[in-house]
Write a protein that holds these residues in place. Structure first.
Motif, mmCIF file in Angstrom:
data_model
loop_
_atom_site.group_PDB
_atom_site.id
_atom_site.type_symbol
_atom_site.label_atom_id
_atom_site.label_comp_id
_atom_site.label_asym_id
_atom_site.label_seq_id
_atom_site.Cartn_x
_atom_site.Cartn_y
_atom_site.Cartn_z
ATOM 1 N N THR A 1 0.385 14.697 1.517
ATOM 2 C CA THR A 1 -0.855 14.982 0.443
ATOM 3 C C THR A 1 -0.997 13.721 -0.089
ATOM 4 O O THR A 1 -2.199 13.150 -0.731
ATOM 5 N N ALA A 2 -0.115 12.787 -0.476
ATOM 6 C CA ALA A 2 -0.059 11.568 -1.147
ATOM 7 C C ALA A 2 -0.994 10.545 -0.435
ATOM 8 O O ALA A 2 -1.693 9.981 -1.065
ATOM 9 N N PHE A 3 -0.674 10.668 0.906
ATOM 10 C CA PHE A 3 -1.250 9.726 1.608
ATOM 11 C C PHE A 3 -2.738 9.946 1.836
ATOM 12 O O PHE A 3 -3.587 9.145 1.946
ATOM 13 N N TYR B 1 -8.567 -1.780 1.936
ATOM 14 C CA TYR B 1 -7.315 -2.238 1.072
ATOM 15 C C TYR B 1 -6.932 -3.722 1.549
ATOM 16 O O TYR B 1 -7.122 -4.620 0.745
ATOM 17 N N PHE B 2 -6.659 -3.738 3.183
ATOM 18 C CA PHE B 2 -6.351 -4.861 3.337
ATOM 19 C C PHE B 2 -7.494 -5.830 3.492
ATOM 20 O O PHE B 2 -7.250 -7.203 3.259
ATOM 21 N N ALA B 3 -8.796 -5.527 3.638
ATOM 22 C CA ALA B 3 -9.892 -6.281 3.854
ATOM 23 C C ALA B 3 -10.367 -7.006 2.448
ATOM 24 O O ALA B 3 -10.867 -7.840 2.710
ATOM 25 N N SER B 4 -9.980 -6.063 1.435
ATOM 26 C CA SER B 4 -10.773 -6.533 0.104
ATOM 27 C C SER B 4 -9.591 -7.166 -0.827
ATOM 28 O O SER B 4 -10.008 -7.466 -1.967
ATOM 29 N N TYR C 1 0.855 -1.381 -0.029
ATOM 30 C CA TYR C 1 0.155 -0.016 0.021
ATOM 31 C C TYR C 1 0.822 1.342 -0.026
ATOM 32 O O TYR C 1 0.695 2.210 -0.780
ATOM 33 N N ILE C 2 1.779 1.239 0.889
ATOM 34 C CA ILE C 2 2.833 2.306 1.151
ATOM 35 C C ILE C 2 3.495 2.658 -0.151
ATOM 36 O O ILE C 2 3.793 3.830 -0.799
ATOM 37 N N ASN C 3 4.090 1.521 -0.874
ATOM 38 C CA ASN C 3 4.864 1.605 -2.067
ATOM 39 C C ASN C 3 3.859 2.170 -3.145
ATOM 40 O O ASN C 3 4.442 3.151 -3.909
#
Lengths: 246, 256
Positions: free
Chosen positions: A227-229, A241-244, A53-55
Motif C-alpha cells: 500500500t505504501a509503495f 523521481y530519478f529523472a527530476s 526513494y525507498i527510505n
C-alpha cells in the motif's frame, strides 16, 4: 479523593500505552544489489536515488529500515532464508526461479548494444546496420527479436561473469558489439567504461524491475508495504523521481 | 399509455442526459487534443535543438527535468499561438513526466562528447515516449505512425484501426475521432491527427537532394542513406506525412 487519583493514574497509563502503540515502528531488513546508477556501491549508498526513494516511502509507513549491501548470490540466499524481508532491484525471474515481488514495478530496464565508440550505432531499429556484425551476448539473457531477426552473427558467452567478459571483449574489438540486458548499468558517466564504450537501446522491449519479497514476510506486512509503495508511485513514480532530481 | 405530464418528464430527462453526454464528449475531446499538441510540441522542440543535442561540451540542462518541460511549454505557445493547456488531467501529467524520463534515459548519450550524431531525432524520441507510456499500464497509448509499408521501425506499425483511418483520410487529411473504439479490449476514445509533410521530414525521407549529408558535395558523391542510417524514401512535400494516433481507455479518462 483517592478515586480521582486512581482515575488520573489510569488515564496517564492509558495515554502512555496509546502513545507507545502509535510510536511503535516495525523493523524491516532490506537487501540492496549493486545496480548503478540507481544503487551504486561505488558511491555513498545513502546518496543512491533508489535508496532515498525507498527510505522516504517506508519511514512514514511506520517501518524502521535497515539496508544491507549484498552481492547478488548472497542476497538471493538471505532472501530465501528470510534474513532479509525485501530485496531490490530485481527482475521477476532470477536464474529460472520465479521471485515473489510487489506487483507494481519500480522501473523498467531496456536492453541494448554496447559498442566501442568509433563503431557506435545510435538507432537500433535500423537493423540492416547490424548485418555481418559479430555481437556477443550472455547466454542467460533472452535476446530481442530485433537482434535475432537481424543478420548479425551472435556469439553466446557462458559462465558467471559473462557480461563483464563480453564488455572486455568488445573493448578489445573481439566483438563489434555486446548485447547487454541493461546497458544503463554500464553506460553512465560515473563508470570508467564510459570513456571507451557507448550503448544504444532496443526501445520497445522493456523488462520490469521489481522489489522482491521474502516468502517468510507476514501477509499483513506485505500488504502494508504494498500500500505504501503504490501510494508513493501514484504521488511520484520512481522513474520520474530519478529523472527530476537535482 | 403515457400521460402528457410523464412525457414531459421523460423528454426533460432525455435532454439532460444528452447534454451531459455531449459535455463529457467535449471534455474528452479537449483532453485528447491537448495531449496531441503537447506531444507534437515536444517533437518540434527536439527537432529545433538537434544542434544542442549533438554538440560537444555544451550546457545541456535545457534538455532535462523541469527546464525541458518549460521549453516544451514555450514551444507550444509559439507553435499554436495559445497558452499551454491547464494541468487538469492525469493523462497530461503522466505524458509530461514520461518526456522528462525519456530525456533522462538518454542523458549519458547526450553528454557523450565522443559521439557526434546521437540519434535522438523527433521520430525516435516520439517512439521512446510511446514505449515509456506503454510500460506504465495506464490505458494511454500514443503513437507517431504512417502507412504500414513505409514504416522504418516495425514496432511502430499501425494497427487495424489506424490502417483503416489512414486509408480513409490519406487523400483528404482531417482529424479523425472515434468515441466508440477499443483499446486493450476496453472501451476507448481514439483520435488520429494527420501531419503535413514538411521540409524537415524530407531531410531523412526525401530525395538525396534533401539530404544534409550531401550538402556541398558533387552529385556523383551523393548518398541516399540519411543521417540515421536508413535509405531515403524519395517522398515529396505533397506526400502523406503520417500522423499522431492517441488512444485512451474511457475508464482512465473518467477516473482522473
Amino acid at each position: 479523593m483517592s478515586v480521582i487519583n486512581t482515575m488520573i493514574k489510569i488515564f496517564c497509563l492509558l495515554i502512555l500505552v496509546l502513545s507507545s502503540l502509535v510510536a511503535k515502528t516495525q523493523p524491516l531488513n532490506i537487501g540492496l544489489i549493486d545496480y548503478p546508477p540507481h544503487i551504486d556501491f561505488d558511491d555513498d549508498i545513502e546518496q543512491s536515488p533508489l535508496y532515498q526513494y525507498i527510505n522516504n516511502m517506508l519511514a512514514p509507513a511506520g517501518f524502521t529500515v535497515t539496508f544491507m549491501k549484498l552481492p547478488r548470490e548472497r542476497a538471493l540466499l538471505e532472501l530465501t532464508k528470510g534474513n532479509i524481508d525485501l530485496l531490490l532491484p530485481t527482475t521477476t525471474t532470477i536464474d529460472n526461479k520465479t521471485m515473489k515481488v510487489l506487483p507494481s514495478p519500480l522501473f523498467h530496464s531496456v536492453p541494448g548494444l554496447c559498442f566501442k565508440k568509433e563503431n557506435f550505432i545510435p538507432i537500433l531499429s535500423a537493423t540492416h546496420r547490424l548485418a555481418n556484425l559479430t555481437i556477443g551476448a550472455p547466454v542467460n539473457s533472452p535476446l530481442v527479436p530485433a537482434l535475432t531477426d537481424s543478420s548479425a552473427k551472435i556469439v553466446l558467452i557462458k559462465g558467471r561473469n559473462a557480461i563483464n567478459r563480453g564488455l572486455e571483449m568488445t573493448q578489445r574489438a573481439r566483438f563489434d558489439a555486446f548485447y547487454h540486458p541493461s546497458p544503463h548499468k554500464v553506460y553512465h558517466r560515473n563508470n570508467p567504461l564510459y570513456k571507451e564504450l557507448a550503448c544504444s537501446y532496443f526501445h520497445g522491449y522493456a523488462t520490469p524491475i521489481h522489489i522482491a519479497v521474502s516468502n517468510a514476510l507476514p501477509i499483513s506486512t506485505f500488504n502494508l508495504i504494498n500500500t505504501a509503495f503504490d501510494k508513493a508511485l501514484l504521488d511520484k513514480s520512481y522513474e520520474y523521481y530519478f529523472a527530476s532530481r537535482e | 399509455m403515457v400521460y402528457p405530464k410523464k412525457r414531459w418528464v421523460l423528454l426533460i430527462l432525455y435532454l439532460v442526459m444528452s447534454f451531459q453526454a455531449a459535455a463529457e464528449n467535449i471534455k474528452m475531446k479537449a483532453v485528447i487534443n491537448d495531449i496531441t499538441k503537447i506531444y507534437m510540441s515536444s517533437m518540434t522542440y527536439i527537432f529545433l535543438n538537434q544542434a544542442l543535442i549533438n554538440q560537444q561540451a555544451k550546457d545541456k540542462t535545457n534538455l532535462f527535468s523541469q527546464k525541458f518541460i518549460d521549453n516544451i511549454k514555450l514551444t507550444y505557445r509559439a507553435k499554436y499561438n495559445e497558452e499551454f493547456p491547464k494541468d487538469n488531467h492525469f493523462a497530461k501529467k503522466i505524458l509530461l513526466q514520461a518526456m522528462v524520463e525519456v530525456m533522462e534515459d538518454n542523458k549519458a548519450l547526450i553528454y557523450d562528447d565522443d559521439i557526434g550524431f546521437k540519434g535522438i531525432i523527433p521520430a525516435t524520441y516520439a517512439f521512446q515516449i510511446s514505449a515509456k507510456l506503454a510500460t506504465k499500464g495506464i490505458g494511454l497509448k500514443i503513437r507517431f505512425t504512417r502507412t504500414a509499408e513505409s514504416i522504418r521501425n516495425k514496432l511502430n506499425s499501425p494497427d487495424v484501426w489506424e490502417k483503416s483511418i489512414m486509408q480513409e483520410i490519406i487523400n483528404a487529411p482531417q482529424i479523425y475521432y472515434d468515441e466508440n473504439a477499443l483499446l486493450n479490449g476496453k472501451p476507448a476514445i481514439r483520435q488520429f491527427t494527420p501531419l503535413p509533410m514538411t521540409p524537415v521530414c524530407l531531410t531523412c525521407h526525401g530525395t538525396p537532394a534533401d539530404n544534409p549529408l550531401n550538402a556541398n558535395k558533387n552529385k556523383p558523391q551523393w548518398t541516399d542513406i540519411d543521417i540515421s542510417g536508413f535509405k531515403m524514401e524519395n517522398w515529396t512535400i505533397n506526400d502523406f506525412g503520417g500522423g499522431v494516433s492517441i488512444s485512451i481507455e474511457k475508464s482512465f479518462l473518467e477516473q482522473h
